[in-house]
Design a protein around this motif. Structure first.
Motif, short mmCIF file in Angstrom:
data_model
loop_
_atom_site.label_atom_id
_atom_site.label_comp_id
_atom_site.label_asym_id
_atom_site.label_seq_id
_atom_site.Cartn_x
_atom_site.Cartn_y
_atom_site.Cartn_z
N SER A 35 0.80 -1.21 0.00
CA SER A 35 0.00 0.00 0.00
C SER A 35 0.84 1.27 0.00
CB SER A 35 -0.91 0.00 1.22
OG SER A 35 -1.64 1.19 1.31
N LYS A 36 1.95 1.25 0.74
CA LYS A 36 2.75 2.45 0.87
C LYS A 36 4.20 2.08 1.11
CE LYS A 36 2.68 6.86 3.29
NZ LYS A 36 1.98 7.68 4.26
N CYS A 37 5.09 2.84 0.53
CA CYS A 37 6.53 2.63 0.69
C CYS A 37 7.15 3.91 1.24
CB CYS A 37 7.14 2.26 -0.66
SG CYS A 37 8.91 2.00 -0.60
#
Length: 85
Positions: A35-37
């Motif tokens: 979802s997010k890095c």
């Protein structure tokens, strides 16, 4: 130093065992959705990942060698992580 550590680490836990661990996680968690890095520092990256089967969020921390070419040293998985969707 790093070369020694990698050789030692593989001797203690060979690739076949590491792959089996991953297969076990995958069977338990189902599909993983990133979802997010976020870059934590110069030598680590955090990825927020949802384990679809369990509907649980996990944080994967990829620890990298500080010097170029920044090889992967370790993956740390923290679970569960609270996320407001």
């Amino acid at each position: 130093m790093l070369t020694y550590w990698i050789a030692y680490s593989l001797k203690e836990r060979p690739v076949a065992k590491r792959l089996q661990s991953w297969r076990d996680y995958r069977a338990e968690w189902g599909e993983l959705r990133a979802s997010k890095c976020v870059v934590g520092s110069d030598d680590d990256i955090y990825v927020l990942v949802k384990a679809e089967r369990e509907a649980v969020w996990n944080t994967f921390r990829f620890m990298l060698q500080a010097e170029k070419p920044h090889r992967l040293i370790e993956i740390e998985i923290a679970s569960p992580t609270r996320v407001d969707e």
